[in-house]
Write an enzyme that holds these catalytic residues in place. Structure first.
Site, PDB file in Angstrom:
ATOM      1  N   LYS A  40       0.823  -1.192   0.000  1.00 23.45           N
ATOM      2  CA  LYS A  40       0.000   0.000   0.000  1.00 23.45           C
ATOM      3  C   LYS A  40       0.865   1.252   0.000  1.00 23.45           C
ATOM      4  O   LYS A  40       0.393   2.343  -0.300  1.00 23.45           O
ATOM      5  CB  LYS A  40      -0.858   0.048   1.287  1.00 23.45           C
ATOM      6  CG  LYS A  40      -1.788  -1.108   1.475  1.00 23.45           C
ATOM      7  CD  LYS A  40      -2.429  -0.984   2.903  1.00 23.45           C
ATOM      8  CE  LYS A  40      -3.151  -2.267   3.264  1.00 23.45           C
ATOM      9  NZ  LYS A  40      -3.508  -2.287   4.678  1.00 23.45           N
ATOM     10  N   GLY A  41       2.106   1.119   0.415  1.00 22.59           N
ATOM     11  CA  GLY A  41       2.959   2.256   0.773  1.00 22.59           C
ATOM     12  C   GLY A  41       3.141   3.306  -0.305  1.00 22.59           C
ATOM     13  O   GLY A  41       3.350   4.474  -0.010  1.00 22.59           O
ATOM     14  N   GLU A  96       7.578   2.614  -6.074  1.00 21.53           N
ATOM     15  CA  GLU A  96       7.741   2.009  -4.746  1.00 21.53           C
ATOM     16  C   GLU A  96       7.909   3.111  -3.694  1.00 21.53           C
ATOM     17  O   GLU A  96       8.376   4.212  -4.004  1.00 21.53           O
ATOM     18  CB  GLU A  96       8.959   1.070  -4.797  1.00 21.53           C
ATOM     19  CG  GLU A  96       9.427   0.459  -3.496  1.00 21.53           C
ATOM     20  CD  GLU A  96       8.436  -0.477  -2.816  1.00 21.53           C
ATOM     21  OE1 GLU A  96       7.283  -0.052  -2.600  1.00 21.53           O
ATOM     22  OE2 GLU A  96       8.826  -1.597  -2.453  1.00 21.53           O
ATOM     23  N   ASP A  97       7.529   2.806  -2.465  1.00 22.94           N
ATOM     24  CA  ASP A  97       7.700   3.801  -1.398  1.00 22.94           C
ATOM     25  C   ASP A  97       9.146   3.915  -0.944  1.00 22.94           C
ATOM     26  O   ASP A  97       9.690   5.001  -0.821  1.00 22.94           O
ATOM     27  CB  ASP A  97       6.754   3.533  -0.205  1.00 22.94           C
ATOM     28  CG  ASP A  97       6.899   2.129   0.385  1.00 22.94           C
ATOM     29  OD1 ASP A  97       7.675   1.310  -0.143  1.00 22.94           O
ATOM     30  OD2 ASP A  97       6.214   1.853   1.392  1.00 22.94           O
ATOM     31  N   ASP A 100      14.801  -0.757   0.664  1.00 25.68           N
ATOM     32  CA  ASP A 100      15.543  -0.984   1.904  1.00 25.68           C
ATOM     33  C   ASP A 100      16.563  -2.105   1.628  1.00 25.68           C
ATOM     34  O   ASP A 100      17.623  -1.852   1.080  1.00 25.68           O
ATOM     35  CB  ASP A 100      14.504  -1.345   2.977  1.00 25.68           C
ATOM     36  CG  ASP A 100      15.071  -1.452   4.369  1.00 25.68           C
ATOM     37  OD1 ASP A 100      15.986  -0.702   4.699  1.00 25.68           O
ATOM     38  OD2 ASP A 100      14.583  -2.303   5.147  1.00 25.68           O
ATOM     39  N   LYS A 128      17.228   3.687   1.034  1.00 28.49           N
ATOM     40  CA  LYS A 128      18.159   3.519   2.165  1.00 28.49           C
ATOM     41  C   LYS A 128      19.315   2.661   1.674  1.00 28.49           C
ATOM     42  O   LYS A 128      19.339   1.446   1.928  1.00 28.49           O
ATOM     43  CB  LYS A 128      17.459   2.747   3.298  1.00 28.49           C
ATOM     44  CG  LYS A 128      16.621   3.526   4.250  1.00 28.49           C
ATOM     45  CD  LYS A 128      16.204   2.564   5.385  1.00 28.49           C
ATOM     46  CE  LYS A 128      14.991   3.019   6.107  1.00 28.49           C
ATOM     47  NZ  LYS A 128      14.461   1.983   7.023  1.00 28.49           N
ATOM     48  N   PHE A 149      14.177   4.176  10.725  1.00 31.16           N
ATOM     49  CA  PHE A 149      12.834   3.745  10.347  1.00 31.16           C
ATOM     50  C   PHE A 149      11.927   4.965  10.227  1.00 31.16           C
ATOM     51  O   PHE A 149      11.777   5.731  11.171  1.00 31.16           O
ATOM     52  CB  PHE A 149      12.257   2.751  11.355  1.00 31.16           C
ATOM     53  CG  PHE A 149      11.065   2.037  10.808  1.00 31.16           C
ATOM     54  CD1 PHE A 149      11.215   0.907  10.005  1.00 31.16           C
ATOM     55  CD2 PHE A 149       9.786   2.504  11.052  1.00 31.16           C
ATOM     56  CE1 PHE A 149      10.115   0.261   9.460  1.00 31.16           C
ATOM     57  CE2 PHE A 149       8.670   1.872  10.515  1.00 31.16           C
ATOM     58  CZ  PHE A 149       8.843   0.748   9.717  1.00 31.16           C
ATOM     59  N   VAL A 150      11.347   5.139   9.052  1.00 32.90           N
ATOM     60  CA  VAL A 150      10.536   6.329   8.807  1.00 32.90           C
ATOM     61  C   VAL A 150       9.089   5.964   8.507  1.00 32.90           C
ATOM     62  O   VAL A 150       8.790   4.863   8.046  1.00 32.90           O
ATOM     63  CB  VAL A 150      11.105   7.172   7.632  1.00 32.90           C
ATOM     64  CG1 VAL A 150      12.450   7.773   7.999  1.00 32.90           C
ATOM     65  CG2 VAL A 150      11.221   6.343   6.360  1.00 32.90           C
ATOM     66  N   ASP A 156       4.197   3.143   6.595  1.00 35.75           N
ATOM     67  CA  ASP A 156       3.534   2.808   7.846  1.00 35.75           C
ATOM     68  C   ASP A 156       4.467   2.131   8.828  1.00 35.75           C
ATOM     69  O   ASP A 156       5.531   1.637   8.482  1.00 35.75           O
ATOM     70  CB  ASP A 156       2.386   1.826   7.575  1.00 35.75           C
ATOM     71  CG  ASP A 156       2.912   0.429   7.247  1.00 35.75           C
ATOM     72  OD1 ASP A 156       3.743   0.308   6.316  1.00 35.75           O
ATOM     73  OD2 ASP A 156       2.526  -0.536   7.926  1.00 35.75           O
ATOM     74  N   ARG A 162       0.339   6.356   7.904  1.00 37.05           N
ATOM     75  CA  ARG A 162       0.464   6.515   6.448  1.00 37.05           C
ATOM     76  C   ARG A 162       0.044   7.899   5.971  1.00 37.05           C
ATOM     77  O   ARG A 162       0.541   8.398   4.973  1.00 37.05           O
ATOM     78  CB  ARG A 162      -0.390   5.472   5.710  1.00 37.05           C
ATOM     79  CG  ARG A 162       0.126   4.056   5.810  1.00 37.05           C
ATOM     80  CD  ARG A 162      -0.578   3.179   4.773  1.00 37.05           C
ATOM     81  NE  ARG A 162      -0.472   1.765   5.057  1.00 37.05           N
ATOM     82  CZ  ARG A 162       0.545   0.991   4.704  1.00 37.05           C
ATOM     83  NH1 ARG A 162       1.560   1.509   4.059  1.00 37.05           N
ATOM     84  NH2 ARG A 162       0.554  -0.289   4.986  1.00 37.05           N
TER      85      ARG A 162
HETATM   86  P1  IMP Z   1      12.919  -4.280   1.127  1.00 34.64           P
HETATM   87  O1  IMP Z   1      12.387  -5.535   0.505  1.00 34.64           O
HETATM   88  O2  IMP Z   1      13.743  -4.589   2.354  1.00 34.64           O
HETATM   89  O3  IMP Z   1      13.644  -3.375   0.174  1.00 34.64           O
HETATM   90  O4  IMP Z   1      11.692  -3.540   1.769  1.00 34.64           O
HETATM   91  C1  IMP Z   1      10.866  -2.687   1.105  1.00 34.64           C
HETATM   92  C2  IMP Z   1       9.588  -2.506   1.897  1.00 34.64           C
HETATM   93  O5  IMP Z   1       9.853  -2.482   3.303  1.00 34.64           O
HETATM   94  C3  IMP Z   1       8.968  -1.171   1.607  1.00 34.64           C
HETATM   95  O6  IMP Z   1       8.050  -1.273   0.545  1.00 34.64           O
HETATM   96  C4  IMP Z   1       8.291  -0.818   2.916  1.00 34.64           C
HETATM   97  O7  IMP Z   1       6.984  -1.336   2.942  1.00 34.64           O
HETATM   98  C5  IMP Z   1       9.113  -1.507   3.974  1.00 34.64           C
HETATM   99  N1  IMP Z   1      10.062  -0.589   4.661  1.00 34.64           N
HETATM  100  C6  IMP Z   1      11.405  -0.580   4.576  1.00 34.64           C
HETATM  101  N2  IMP Z   1      11.940   0.403   5.313  1.00 34.64           N
HETATM  102  C7  IMP Z   1      10.897   1.059   5.873  1.00 34.64           C
HETATM  103  C8  IMP Z   1      10.794   2.211   6.747  1.00 34.64           C
HETATM  104  O8  IMP Z   1      11.765   2.860   7.169  1.00 34.64           O
HETATM  105  N3  IMP Z   1       9.526   2.575   7.082  1.00 34.64           N
HETATM  106  C9  IMP Z   1       8.407   1.930   6.659  1.00 34.64           C
HETATM  107  N4  IMP Z   1       8.460   0.864   5.843  1.00 34.64           N
HETATM  108  C10 IMP Z   1       9.692   0.431   5.459  1.00 34.64           C
HETATM  109 MG    MG Z   2       5.065  -1.468   4.602  1.00 36.09          MG
END
Ligand code: IMP
Ligand code: MG
Length: 172
Positions: A40-41, A96-97, A100, A128, A149-150, A156, A162
């Protein structure tokens, strides 16, 4: 008790998104891209970015689960909602939001390449880079942020925060 500290204020977000919109317009002079947002982000970023560009766009959504309710990835990615249309032969930008670990996007890109789009790019609101476990080439980045963490602007923590207009650091 958790507390919120503003990391990126609303005005800075809106100014940066206007720049990204102009950049996308310059990159797709022929128009006609599919913006595929990850639920949803990415919903607020998609909403602002799509209106910051003049390029004609179609909007699609996919659902992915990987995080559960915690702050770190479970490492397991599942497609919970697939595309409703074929993107074969079309220009696609995945919206994408935040990137990470990169696990979510590297999984999704692998799925999307099999759909044979004409081109496939990534627009992420936040990045990040310090936390990357899988290499992912992101084409459009709103802001690079440190390893904190944001929440807000779509992001969220356990489904809360959100609809904050700023991006905030959530501290315990
Ligand atoms: P990845 O697979 O580790 O790159 O994670 C991506 C997903 O993790 C994003 O779409 C977010 O939903 C969640 N996420 C990663 N870091 C944060 C954060 O700092 N705040 C909120 N959601 C996060
Ligand atoms: Mg999320």
């Amino acid at each position: 008790m958790s507390s919120l500290r503003v990391l990126i204020p609303e005005e800075k977000i809106q100014a940066r998104i206007r720049e990204l919109g102009a950049q996308i317009d310059a990159d797709y002079p022929g128009g006609g891209v599919y913006l595929v947002a990850i639920l949803k982000g990415a919903f607020i970023f998609l909403s602002d970015l799509s209106r910051a560009m003049k390029t004609a766009a179609r909007i699609e959504f996919v659902g992915i689960s990987s995080y559960g309710r915690g702050k770190t990835t479970s490492g397991e990615v599942k497609l919970t909602k697939d595309l409703d249309v074929s993107v074969e032969g079309h220009d696609v930008i995945v919206v994408e939001d935040i990137v990470d670990s990169g696990i979510t996007l590297s999984y999704l890109l692998q799925v999307f390449r099999q759909r044979r789009p004409k081109s496939l790019r990534i627009a992420t609101f936040l990045d990040k880079p310090e936390r990357r476990q899988r290499p992912v080439k992101v084409d459009y980045v709103g802001f690079q942020i440190p390893d904190e963490f944001v929440v807000g602007y779509g992001l969220d923590y356990a489904e809360d925060y959100r609809n904050l207009r700023d991006v905030c650091v959530l501290a315990e």
